[in-house]
Motif scaffolding. Structure first.
Motif, short mmCIF file in Angstrom:
data_model
loop_
_atom_site.label_atom_id
_atom_site.label_comp_id
_atom_site.label_asym_id
_atom_site.label_seq_id
_atom_site.Cartn_x
_atom_site.Cartn_y
_atom_site.Cartn_z
N THR A 143 -4.18 -10.29 10.44
CA THR A 143 -4.99 -9.53 9.48
C THR A 143 -4.16 -8.45 8.79
N ARG A 144 -4.64 -8.07 7.62
CA ARG A 144 -3.97 -7.01 6.86
C ARG A 144 -4.03 -5.68 7.60
N ASP A 145 -5.22 -5.33 8.12
CA ASP A 145 -5.37 -4.07 8.84
C ASP A 145 -4.52 -4.06 10.10
N GLY A 146 -4.45 -5.21 10.78
CA GLY A 146 -3.62 -5.29 11.98
C GLY A 146 -2.15 -5.09 11.66
N ALA A 147 -1.68 -5.67 10.55
CA ALA A 147 -0.28 -5.51 10.15
C ALA A 147 0.03 -4.05 9.82
N THR A 148 -0.90 -3.40 9.12
CA THR A 148 -0.69 -1.99 8.74
C THR A 148 -0.64 -1.10 9.97
N ALA A 149 -1.59 -1.31 10.91
CA ALA A 149 -1.62 -0.49 12.12
C ALA A 149 -0.36 -0.72 12.96
N LEU A 150 0.08 -1.96 13.05
CA LEU A 150 1.27 -2.27 13.82
C LEU A 150 2.52 -1.65 13.18
N GLY A 151 2.57 -1.70 11.86
CA GLY A 151 3.69 -1.08 11.15
C GLY A 151 3.75 0.42 11.40
N ASN A 152 2.60 1.08 11.36
CA ASN A 152 2.56 2.53 11.62
C ASN A 152 3.03 2.84 13.04
N TYR A 153 2.62 2.00 14.00
CA TYR A 153 3.02 2.21 15.39
C TYR A 153 4.54 2.08 15.54
N LEU A 154 5.12 1.01 14.97
CA LEU A 154 6.55 0.79 15.13
C LEU A 154 7.38 1.85 14.42
N ILE A 155 6.94 2.26 13.24
CA ILE A 155 7.66 3.33 12.52
C ILE A 155 7.59 4.63 13.32
N GLY A 156 6.42 4.89 13.92
CA GLY A 156 6.28 6.08 14.76
C GLY A 156 7.17 6.05 15.98
N GLU A 157 7.56 4.84 16.42
CA GLU A 157 8.45 4.70 17.56
C GLU A 157 9.91 4.60 17.14
N GLY A 158 10.19 4.88 15.88
CA GLY A 158 11.57 4.95 15.42
C GLY A 158 12.17 3.65 14.94
N GLN A 159 11.34 2.60 14.74
CA GLN A 159 11.86 1.33 14.25
C GLN A 159 12.00 1.35 12.72
N ARG A 160 13.04 0.67 12.23
CA ARG A 160 13.22 0.53 10.77
C ARG A 160 12.36 -0.65 10.31
N ALA A 161 11.10 -0.37 10.04
CA ALA A 161 10.13 -1.43 9.78
C ALA A 161 9.42 -1.23 8.45
N ALA A 162 8.91 -2.33 7.91
CA ALA A 162 8.10 -2.30 6.68
C ALA A 162 6.99 -3.33 6.83
N VAL A 163 5.96 -3.22 5.99
CA VAL A 163 4.76 -4.07 6.09
C VAL A 163 4.59 -4.84 4.79
N LEU A 164 4.25 -6.14 4.92
CA LEU A 164 4.01 -7.00 3.77
C LEU A 164 2.70 -7.74 3.95
N HIS A 165 1.79 -7.59 2.99
CA HIS A 165 0.54 -8.37 3.00
C HIS A 165 0.06 -8.61 1.58
N GLY A 166 -0.95 -9.45 1.43
CA GLY A 166 -1.36 -9.93 0.12
C GLY A 166 -2.03 -8.92 -0.77
N GLU A 167 -2.47 -7.78 -0.21
CA GLU A 167 -3.16 -6.78 -1.02
C GLU A 167 -2.19 -5.81 -1.70
N LEU A 168 -0.91 -5.89 -1.37
CA LEU A 168 0.07 -5.03 -2.04
C LEU A 168 0.27 -5.48 -3.48
N GLU A 169 0.49 -4.55 -4.37
CA GLU A 169 0.83 -4.91 -5.75
C GLU A 169 2.18 -5.63 -5.76
N GLN A 170 2.36 -6.46 -6.77
CA GLN A 170 3.56 -7.29 -6.80
C GLN A 170 4.84 -6.46 -6.79
N ARG A 171 4.83 -5.36 -7.47
CA ARG A 171 6.04 -4.52 -7.49
C ARG A 171 6.37 -4.02 -6.09
#
Length: 462
Positions: free
Chosen positions: A255-283
């Protein structure tokens, strides 16, 4: 199989592009598809993701266009794909392989400026890579014209069907030059509804099957890690990202919400992470993919929008934080690693509620999944308990549970026994009266049955 690309007798401009990109030996799908495509045959191809199929259709297209230039013609080759990411990936392949040719191509997808795409079409690109929705819009307004089309390629046709593009695809096919050559690529040829497209698109096609969808990928190790729930999965994922050896990793959420929450968790733990899902603008989607390409981030958390079309070097780990919904989705996710002969590892975190789906995926893809665990993060869930086989096994289990008393066989209720009810005499009661009646000569339906309680006004029990 051809030993090298020189055996295909490509023009010098193409050979220079191949040498620049380090292409020396064709993959299995390239060795089978390229000669048939150069003969002008219609092709129906089943090949697993990561098998090199993009070059398998791009190289024959470029060989044909370079060998017979037509400067006054409109678009001569069209590649239809289901997603924007795949369209851009094919554009990158074309740019690299065709860097020494004078061929030009255009990309038409949703999410980008329509005015810019109209300007691209007015330049008459010889090769067009497009998603169905936006291309159909431009065909209906007259901005796009496929009447000069010589080659039509439909890539990842099964995904096109899954996304509901079948009607758009059929409309586009009807707008093309009927004398064209056509090639259809799909991970599976058994997809429901695929015949609707093949009947309209292909003429006496040659069928090529390479690394079919249910054949285990030789360069990918598939592993399973049992989990007790979302928080436990987060801890296991973090351990994997901190302790596994990899250049880049893709982590999939359903899910989109699951990806976003997981990305926030990993970034908070110091991982170099980013999130990609279909609701992001193309740019923003382009920016995120660029971060992973450049190595500025090494972990991408994505929904299935990234399962197809992403061909990013260095992806050595694919982790299913959520188990995919189907075997085909599992295949396309894990196909992001182990590409072009490289080795990859796919790890699925599986909880109790996902076990049945895991078994279904194993059966469908004929996979051998390696079980593993992490010291200190082992799950209390150990998989389903073993069930005794069939009704006989269940009967034996029940007998053992109830004990010896239940094990005593129950007397059979036979008709001849029921007929003799009342004939046998019972012991006398304390009052000296007899228990029971002589009813042996009465019809069965009229006999009196022994009772356990005395009737009113009677001291005799019946």
């Amino acid at each position: 199989m051809n030993r090298n690309f020189a055996d295909f007798l490509f023009p010098d401009a193409l050979m220079r592009g191949l040498e620049k990109e380090g292409f020396a030996t064709p993959t299995q799908v390239q060795a089978q598809v390229i000669p048939a495509a150069m003969e002008g045959l219609d092709l129906l191809v089943s090949a697993a993701t990561g098998s090199g199929k993009t070059a398998a259709f791009l190289l024959p297209i470029m060989e044909r266009l370079v060998g017979a230039p037509r400067p006054d013609s409109g678009t001569r080759a069209l590649v239809l794909v289901p997603t924007r990411e795949l369209a851009r990936q094919i554009h990158v392949h074309f740019t690299r392989l065709g860097s020494y040719t004078r061929l030009n191509n255009g990309v038409i997808t949703g999410g980008d400026s329509k005015a810019h795409q109209i300007a691209t079409l007015r330049k008459n690109p010889e090769i067009l890579v497009a998603t169905p929705g936006r291309l159909l819009e431009l065909l209906e307004t007259g901005e796009a014209d496929l009447s000069d089309l010589e080659i039509l390629v439909l890539d990842e046709a099964d995904r096109m069907l899954d996304m509901g593009f079948v009607d758009d695809v059929l409309t586009i096919i009807a707008r093309t030059n009927p004398a064209r050559q056509s090639m259809l690529f799909s991970a599976t040829l058994h997809h429901r509804g695929l015949s609707r497209i093949t009947e309209r698109m292909l003429r006496e096609p040659r069928v090529v099957t390479v690394n079919p969808v249910r054949e285990q990928h030789p360069n990918i190790t598939n592993q399973v890690l049992l989990s007790d729930g979302p928080e436990h999965k987060q801890q296991q994922l973090l351990w994997l990202l901190r302790n596994e050896n990899y250049e880049k990793a893709l982590v999939f959420s359903n899910t989109r919400d699951g990806a976003t929450a997981l990305g926030n968790y990993l970034i908070g733990e110091g991982q170099r992470a980013a999130v990609l899902h279909g609701e992001l603008e193309q740019r923003e989607r382009n920016r995120v993919v660029g971060l992973l390409h450049s190595g500025r981030v090494n972990v991408l958390i994505a929904t299935d929008v990234a399962a197809r079309g992403l061909d990013i070097p260095g992806v050595e780990r694919v982790i299913n934080f959520d188990l995919p919904r189907s075997g085909d989705d599992y295949l396309h996710r894990t196909g992001r690693t182990g590409r072009a002969g490289e080795q990859g590892v796919a790890i699925s975190l599986v909880g109790a509620s996902e076990w049945n789906r895991l078994e279904s995926i194993e059966r469908y893809l004929n996979l051998g999944l390696e079980r593993r665990s992490i010291d200190g993060l082992k799950a209390s869930f150990k998989g389903p308990t073993k069930r005794s086989g069939g009704k006989k096994g269940a009967k034996k289990t029940a007998t053992k549970t109830l004990g010896a008393k239940a094990a005593t066989p129950k007397p059979k209720d036979r008709l001849r026994d029921r007929k003799n009810i009342g004939k046998r005499r019972r012991p006398k009661a304390a009052s000296g009266s007899e228990v029971g009646v002589e009813a042996g000569h009465a019809p069965l339906g009229k006999r009196r049955i022994a009772r356990t309680e005395p009737e009113q006004g009677s001291g005799t029990k019946y």
